[in-house]
Motif scaffolding. Structure first.
Motif, PDB file in Angstrom:
ATOM      1  N   LYS A  27     -17.324 -40.121 -60.924  1.00 35.65           N
ATOM      2  CA  LYS A  27     -17.468 -38.695 -60.593  1.00 35.65           C
ATOM      3  C   LYS A  27     -17.066 -37.826 -61.789  1.00 35.65           C
ATOM      4  O   LYS A  27     -17.694 -36.802 -62.050  1.00 35.65           O
ATOM      5  CB  LYS A  27     -16.634 -38.347 -59.355  1.00 35.65           C
ATOM      6  CG  LYS A  27     -17.013 -36.993 -58.779  1.00 35.65           C
ATOM      7  CD  LYS A  27     -16.639 -36.831 -57.326  1.00 35.65           C
ATOM      8  CE  LYS A  27     -17.283 -35.582 -56.758  1.00 35.65           C
ATOM      9  NZ  LYS A  27     -16.934 -35.318 -55.378  1.00 35.65           N
ATOM     10  N   ILE A  28     -16.017 -38.240 -62.511  1.00 35.53           N
ATOM     11  CA  ILE A  28     -15.602 -37.491 -63.709  1.00 35.53           C
ATOM     12  C   ILE A  28     -16.755 -37.445 -64.716  1.00 35.53           C
ATOM     13  O   ILE A  28     -17.103 -36.384 -65.235  1.00 35.53           O
ATOM     14  CB  ILE A  28     -14.333 -38.115 -64.346  1.00 35.53           C
ATOM     15  CG1 ILE A  28     -13.106 -37.781 -63.485  1.00 35.53           C
ATOM     16  CG2 ILE A  28     -14.129 -37.606 -65.781  1.00 35.53           C
ATOM     17  CD1 ILE A  28     -11.820 -38.475 -63.908  1.00 35.53           C
ATOM     18  N   LEU A  29     -17.368 -38.593 -64.970  1.00 36.09           N
ATOM     19  CA  LEU A  29     -18.487 -38.642 -65.921  1.00 36.09           C
ATOM     20  C   LEU A  29     -19.629 -37.756 -65.439  1.00 36.09           C
ATOM     21  O   LEU A  29     -20.216 -36.991 -66.208  1.00 36.09           O
ATOM     22  CB  LEU A  29     -18.995 -40.087 -66.074  1.00 36.09           C
ATOM     23  CG  LEU A  29     -18.079 -41.052 -66.841  1.00 36.09           C
ATOM     24  CD1 LEU A  29     -18.614 -42.479 -66.745  1.00 36.09           C
ATOM     25  CD2 LEU A  29     -17.957 -40.642 -68.311  1.00 36.09           C
ATOM     26  N   TYR A  30     -19.925 -37.857 -64.146  1.00 38.30           N
ATOM     27  CA  TYR A  30     -21.036 -37.079 -63.580  1.00 38.30           C
ATOM     28  C   TYR A  30     -20.763 -35.575 -63.705  1.00 38.30           C
ATOM     29  O   TYR A  30     -21.624 -34.808 -64.153  1.00 38.30           O
ATOM     30  CB  TYR A  30     -21.237 -37.464 -62.110  1.00 38.30           C
ATOM     31  CG  TYR A  30     -22.250 -36.616 -61.383  1.00 38.30           C
ATOM     32  CD1 TYR A  30     -23.601 -36.680 -61.697  1.00 38.30           C
ATOM     33  CD2 TYR A  30     -21.853 -35.731 -60.375  1.00 38.30           C
ATOM     34  CE1 TYR A  30     -24.537 -35.902 -61.026  1.00 38.30           C
ATOM     35  CE2 TYR A  30     -22.790 -34.948 -59.702  1.00 38.30           C
ATOM     36  CZ  TYR A  30     -24.119 -35.036 -60.042  1.00 38.30           C
ATOM     37  OH  TYR A  30     -25.037 -34.256 -59.380  1.00 38.30           O
ATOM     38  N   LEU A  31     -19.562 -35.144 -63.327  1.00 38.89           N
ATOM     39  CA  LEU A  31     -19.230 -33.715 -63.374  1.00 38.89           C
ATOM     40  C   LEU A  31     -19.219 -33.188 -64.812  1.00 38.89           C
ATOM     41  O   LEU A  31     -19.716 -32.096 -65.081  1.00 38.89           O
ATOM     42  CB  LEU A  31     -17.874 -33.461 -62.698  1.00 38.89           C
ATOM     43  CG  LEU A  31     -17.854 -33.672 -61.171  1.00 38.89           C
ATOM     44  CD1 LEU A  31     -16.423 -33.663 -60.647  1.00 38.89           C
ATOM     45  CD2 LEU A  31     -18.684 -32.620 -60.447  1.00 38.89           C
ATOM     46  N   LEU A  32     -18.667 -33.985 -65.737  1.00 37.02           N
ATOM     47  CA  LEU A  32     -18.682 -33.580 -67.149  1.00 37.02           C
ATOM     48  C   LEU A  32     -20.117 -33.413 -67.640  1.00 37.02           C
ATOM     49  O   LEU A  32     -20.443 -32.478 -68.354  1.00 37.02           O
ATOM     50  CB  LEU A  32     -17.962 -34.615 -68.021  1.00 37.02           C
ATOM     51  CG  LEU A  32     -16.425 -34.661 -67.945  1.00 37.02           C
ATOM     52  CD1 LEU A  32     -15.885 -35.845 -68.728  1.00 37.02           C
ATOM     53  CD2 LEU A  32     -15.802 -33.362 -68.490  1.00 37.02           C
ATOM     54  N   SER A  33     -20.990 -34.335 -67.204  1.00 37.68           N
ATOM     55  CA  SER A  33     -22.391 -34.272 -67.643  1.00 37.68           C
ATOM     56  C   SER A  33     -23.099 -33.051 -67.052  1.00 37.68           C
ATOM     57  O   SER A  33     -24.106 -32.592 -67.578  1.00 37.68           O
ATOM     58  CB  SER A  33     -23.146 -35.544 -67.255  1.00 37.68           C
ATOM     59  OG  SER A  33     -23.467 -35.541 -65.873  1.00 37.68           O
ATOM     60  N   GLN A  34     -22.580 -32.517 -65.935  1.00 37.53           N
ATOM     61  CA  GLN A  34     -23.149 -31.315 -65.305  1.00 37.53           C
ATOM     62  C   GLN A  34     -22.563 -30.035 -65.908  1.00 37.53           C
ATOM     63  O   GLN A  34     -22.824 -28.935 -65.422  1.00 37.53           O
ATOM     64  CB  GLN A  34     -22.889 -31.328 -63.791  1.00 37.53           C
ATOM     65  CG  GLN A  34     -23.508 -32.505 -63.047  1.00 37.53           C
ATOM     66  CD  GLN A  34     -25.019 -32.557 -63.179  1.00 37.53           C
ATOM     67  OE1 GLN A  34     -25.715 -31.638 -62.777  1.00 37.53           O
ATOM     68  NE2 GLN A  34     -25.533 -33.627 -63.767  1.00 37.53           N
ATOM     69  N   GLY A  35     -21.729 -30.202 -66.944  1.00 46.28           N
ATOM     70  CA  GLY A  35     -21.178 -29.037 -67.630  1.00 46.28           C
ATOM     71  C   GLY A  35     -19.884 -28.506 -67.041  1.00 46.28           C
ATOM     72  O   GLY A  35     -19.414 -27.425 -67.408  1.00 46.28           O
ATOM     73  N   ILE A  36     -19.277 -29.255 -66.106  1.00 45.59           N
ATOM     74  CA  ILE A  36     -17.998 -28.820 -65.522  1.00 45.59           C
ATOM     75  C   ILE A  36     -16.889 -29.061 -66.557  1.00 45.59           C
ATOM     76  O   ILE A  36     -16.773 -30.147 -67.119  1.00 45.59           O
ATOM     77  CB  ILE A  36     -17.667 -29.616 -64.224  1.00 45.59           C
ATOM     78  CG1 ILE A  36     -18.821 -29.539 -63.213  1.00 45.59           C
ATOM     79  CG2 ILE A  36     -16.357 -29.158 -63.603  1.00 45.59           C
ATOM     80  CD1 ILE A  36     -19.068 -28.206 -62.587  1.00 45.59           C
ATOM     81  N   LYS A  37     -16.084 -28.028 -66.789  1.00 46.26           N
ATOM     82  CA  LYS A  37     -14.995 -28.143 -67.772  1.00 46.26           C
ATOM     83  C   LYS A  37     -13.832 -28.969 -67.209  1.00 46.26           C
ATOM     84  O   LYS A  37     -13.609 -28.984 -65.996  1.00 46.26           O
ATOM     85  CB  LYS A  37     -14.478 -26.741 -68.152  1.00 46.26           C
ATOM     86  CG  LYS A  37     -15.541 -25.858 -68.780  1.00 46.26           C
ATOM     87  CD  LYS A  37     -15.819 -26.274 -70.225  1.00 46.26           C
ATOM     88  CE  LYS A  37     -16.867 -25.396 -70.881  1.00 46.26           C
ATOM     89  NZ  LYS A  37     -18.153 -26.040 -71.075  1.00 46.26           N
TER      90      LYS A  37
END
Length: 224
Positions: free
Chosen positions: A168-178
Motif C-alpha cells: 500500500k505504501i508503494l501504491y500510495l507513493l506512486s499515486q503522488g501521496i506525500k
C-alpha cells in the motif's frame, strides 16, 4: 444432455452488460442453456442473490464489476465488497471479476480478498476473451486475462516478499501521496512509515535513497 447454467451479471453500465450477455449467448455450447439475470447496482444484485437462495435455485456463475456505487444502506461499497458478500451466501458460485483497474496493488488485493475463479481486466477484453473466460470458469477454473497473468508471473519470478502495508505504501507513493500524508491512509505513525520506507529501500537495493528510484525498481519487478 442439456446443462442449465444460472448466471447473474452485475455492472452499472447497461450497454456494456448487454454486450456481455449477447457474447455469452452467441458463443455458448449447444448443450448449454444459459439463464442470465442482470443487476445494475449492488442492491439489485443482493436482491437477485437472496431470491435465488429462497427459490433453492442458486446462481452458479457471478460476473462482477468492481466499480459499483455503494448499496443504499452503505454496507456494500464496491464490487469487491459485493463479491465477498456473495462468497458468504453463495459459497458454490464461481465469481468472474471484470474491472478497469490494472494496477498491481488492486490486482493483488482482489486475488487475496476474493480469489475469483475468473479475473479479466477490461482493457484485455474482447468477445473471444469473454467467451474463453466463461467456458474456462465453467469447466476448468481459474481463468486470468493477460494483464493479470503477467502481474502474477512477474511477482512470482521475483524473490521479494513484502506485506500488504508495504504494498500500500508503494501504491500510495506512486499515486503522488506525500510521505507525511501516508499516516492517515495507513493508520500507522510517521516513524512507522519512515521505518517501512527505509526497509523497502533496503529490500529493493536502493542506494541513492530516492523515492523515485524505489518506485522505478518496484515497477520493474511487477509490484507497481
Amino acid at each position: 444432455m442439456e446443462e442449465t447454467i444460472r448466471i447473474l451479471m452485475t455492472d452499472d453500465h447497461p450497454i456494456i452488460i448487454e454486450g456481455y450477455q449477447n457474447t455469452l449467448l452467441a458463443t455458448k455450447k449447444e448443450s448449454q442453456n444459459l439463464i442470465i439475470d442482470i443487476a445494475n447496482n449492488c442492491d439489485q444484485s443482493i436482491a437477485f442473490m437472496n431470491k435465488s437462495i429462497e427459490e433453492e435455485n442458486p446462481y452458479q456463475i457471478l460476473f462482477m464489476d468492481i466499480s459499483l456505487p455503494p448499496s443504499s444502506d452503505g454496507t456494500i461499497t464496491s464490487g469487491e465488497d459485493l463479491s465477498k458478500f456473495a462468497r458468504e451466501i453463495l459459497p458454490d458460485a464461481k465469481i468472474i471479476i471484470l474491472t478497469m483497474f490494472n494496477e498491481p496493488f488492486r490486482i493483488h488485493n482482489i486475488i487475496k480478498e476474493i480469489n475469483p475463479e475468473g479475473f479479466v481486466v477490461k482493457s484485455d477484453l474482447t468477445s473471444r476473451e469473454l467467451a474463453s473466460a466463461f467456458q474456462a470458469v465453467v469447466n476448468n477454473p481459474p481463468f486470468y486475462s493477460t494483464t493479470v497473468t503477467s502481474y502474477l508471473r512477474k511477482t512470482h519470478a521475483s524473490e521479494i516478499e513484502i506485506d500488504d502495508k508495504d504494498r500500500k505504501i508503494l501504491y500510495l507513493l506512486s499515486q503522488g501521496i506525500k510521505t507525511k500524508s501516508l499516516t492517515k491512509h495507513l493508520g500507522i505513525s510517521t516513524s512507522s512509515v519512515e521505518k517501512r520506507k527505509k526497509q523497502l529501500k533496503e529490500i529493493f537495493s536502493i542506494t541513492d535513497g530516492q523515492d523515485e528510484t524505489l518506485l522505478s525498481e518496484a515497477k520493474k519487478l511487477g509490484f507497481l
